[in-house]
Every structure is written in structure tokens, then in C-alpha cells.
Design a protein around this motif. Structure first.
Motif, short mmCIF file in Angstrom:
data_model
loop_
_atom_site.label_atom_id
_atom_site.label_comp_id
_atom_site.label_asym_id
_atom_site.label_seq_id
_atom_site.Cartn_x
_atom_site.Cartn_y
_atom_site.Cartn_z
N ILE A 173 0.87 -1.19 -0.11
CA ILE A 173 0.11 -0.07 -0.03
C ILE A 173 0.88 1.17 0.00
O ILE A 173 0.67 2.26 -0.59
N GLU A 193 -2.84 8.69 -9.27
CA GLU A 193 -2.98 8.06 -7.83
C GLU A 193 -4.18 7.20 -7.64
O GLU A 193 -4.17 6.02 -7.03
N LEU A 244 -3.83 3.33 -6.49
CA LEU A 244 -4.20 2.70 -5.36
C LEU A 244 -5.51 1.63 -5.49
O LEU A 244 -5.85 0.76 -4.74
N LYS A 300 -4.15 -1.39 -6.18
CA LYS A 300 -3.52 -2.13 -5.18
C LYS A 300 -4.78 -2.65 -4.49
O LYS A 300 -4.71 -3.85 -3.75
N LYS A 301 -5.97 -1.92 -4.23
CA LYS A 301 -7.16 -2.47 -3.52
C LYS A 301 -7.59 -3.97 -4.12
O LYS A 301 -7.76 -4.71 -3.49
N GLU A 313 -3.47 -0.40 7.41
CA GLU A 313 -2.80 0.22 6.17
C GLU A 313 -4.20 -0.13 5.14
O GLU A 313 -4.37 1.06 4.22
N TYR A 314 -4.95 -1.15 5.25
CA TYR A 314 -6.06 -1.16 4.25
C TYR A 314 -7.33 -0.06 4.56
O TYR A 314 -7.66 0.33 3.61
N LEU A 356 -6.01 2.99 2.93
CA LEU A 356 -6.23 2.88 1.78
C LEU A 356 -7.55 3.34 1.20
O LEU A 356 -7.87 3.92 0.38
N GLU A 357 -8.54 2.72 2.10
CA GLU A 357 -10.00 2.73 1.54
C GLU A 357 -10.35 4.24 1.87
O GLU A 357 -11.20 4.86 0.89
N ARG A 371 -8.39 6.97 1.74
CA ARG A 371 -7.84 7.76 0.50
C ARG A 371 -8.65 7.81 -0.76
O ARG A 371 -8.87 8.63 -1.57
N LEU A 372 -9.07 6.43 -1.03
CA LEU A 372 -9.65 6.06 -2.09
C LEU A 372 -11.06 6.87 -2.22
O LEU A 372 -11.57 7.37 -3.12
#
Length: 200
Positions: free
Chosen positions: A90, A126, A130, A133-134, A151-152, A155-156, A158-159
Motif C-alpha cells: 500500500i 494516484e 491505489l 492495490k485494493k 494500512e487497508y 487505503l480505503e 484515501r480512495l
């Protein structure tokens, strides 16, 4: 693609690097590097796409990737590796991730997708990185593993932020059918919520 892309293949097994180069030679200008040090000596502003092995003796692919990003080189990077993805991906600065073995069609497709992404702004790049990656982690990790990963969760989050800010761009890409080609592998993961009627 608007231009004939310039690709650098970084792979410590020469036979494999040369096979990849042969597969891509009709679609790209191709260079090969057989270790991380050679890769960093070879890469400059002329390189559009780097296909980067992750586990190499000497300088690892992770280190090469960090150096590419530290130099602010404007190229897309796809990891092509036997290393199964974990949540550490991530925070890494790659654009896409392929797990070996890979086919000729997969390599040609990833070059095509990364060149398309290069045409759009940093925020959209970006978003695609991302989202890739997800989708990868959704396929590789269990629900429980994903729920327990901070981290996940980040990530969610930020998405979700990016999804709202790039909405207008997504609409434009959908109208031109570019988005569907760019995102064919991640739309099935419901990374992006788009109100369209499916033909399938």
C-alpha cells in the motif's frame, strides 16, 4: 498510444528479461537491466514504463522503486514479481503489480494501460494506482485480514477522498469509453461506483 513507449525491463534472470524484451519489441523501444544498479544507471527521462522485478540480489526492486520516485522521474512502474502481495504494497510507489508467471498479453496490456494513465493528471494516476492495490489485496487477502489491517483502512479512506475529487474526470472518461478500458480489472471489485447500464 500516442507515442511509441520506451520500456525498461529490470529482471535478474537474463533469459526471462530477454524473453520479455522479445515479447515487447514490436510494441515498444525496449531496454533491459539485469540488476538494480544497472537499472538505476539506465533510467532517465526517456523511459516511459519500468517493468521491475522485486526480489533481486544487491539492490532490491523496492529500493530501485524508491530511488526512481526520489528522483521524481516521470515514468510508470509495474512490479513484475514472484513475491505475493502483502499489505506493505500500500505504501509503495508503483502503479501496478503483476505476479509471475506472466504472459505476453499481460505485459502488453499493462504497458498499454500505464501509457493511457500517463495522459491524465497526478490525482487520477494516484487513484488508479491505489485502486489497483485494493483490487489486488481484495483478491489475495481474506475479509478478516483486510478488516484487521490499518494500512487497508487508510487505503480505503484515501480512495474515498479521491473518488469524489476525480468524479468529473471519470464522467468524461466514461463518455469516451477510455475509463472502461483502463479499469476493466478493477471495476469488478466495485472500487468505483459508476451509474451505468452494463452491456454484459
Amino acid at each position: 498510444m500516442a507515442e511509441y513507449p520506451h520500456a525498461l525491463i529490470v529482471e535478474d534472470e537474463p533469459d526471462l528479461a530477454n524473453l520479455y524484451a522479445a515479447w515487447l519489441q514490436d510494441a515498444c523501444t525496449v531496454e533491459t537491466a539485469y540488476d538494480g544498479t544497472q537499472a538505476l544507471e539506465s533510467i532517465d527521462e526517456s523511459i516511459d514504463v519500468v517493468l521491475l522485478d522485486r526480489r533481486m540480489p544487491g539492490l532490491s526492486g523496492d529500493t530501485v522503486l524508491d530511488t526512481i520516485r526520489d528522483r521524481n522521474l516521470d515514468c510508470r512502474v509495474a512490479m513484475v514479481t514472484a513475491v505475493e502481495p502483502d499489505f506493505d504494497i500500500i505504501g509503495m510507489g508503483f502503479d501496478d503489480y503483476l505476479v509471475k508467471p506472466v504472459s505476453k498479453d499481460e505485459l502488453l496490456s499493462i504497458i498499454d494501460q500505464l501509457m493511457l494513465r500517463s495522459a491524465y493528471d497526478e490525482q487520477l494516476q494516484e487513484f488508479f494506482a491505489l485502486a489497483s492495490k485494493k483490487a489486488l489485496l481484495d483478491a489475495e487477502k481474506t475479509d478478516a485480514e483486510r478488516r484487521s489491517s490499518q494500512e487497508y483502512a487508510t487505503l480505503e479512506d484515501r480512495l474515498a477522498v479521491l473518488r469524489t475529487t476525480v468524479d468529473d474526470t471519470m464522467t468524461e472518461l466514461l463518455e469516451r469509453d477510455v475509463y472502461r478500458r483502463l479499469c476493466k480489472d478493477i471495476t469488478r471489485e466495485s472500487v468505483v461506483d459508476v451509474d451505468t447500464d452494463s452491456d454484459e
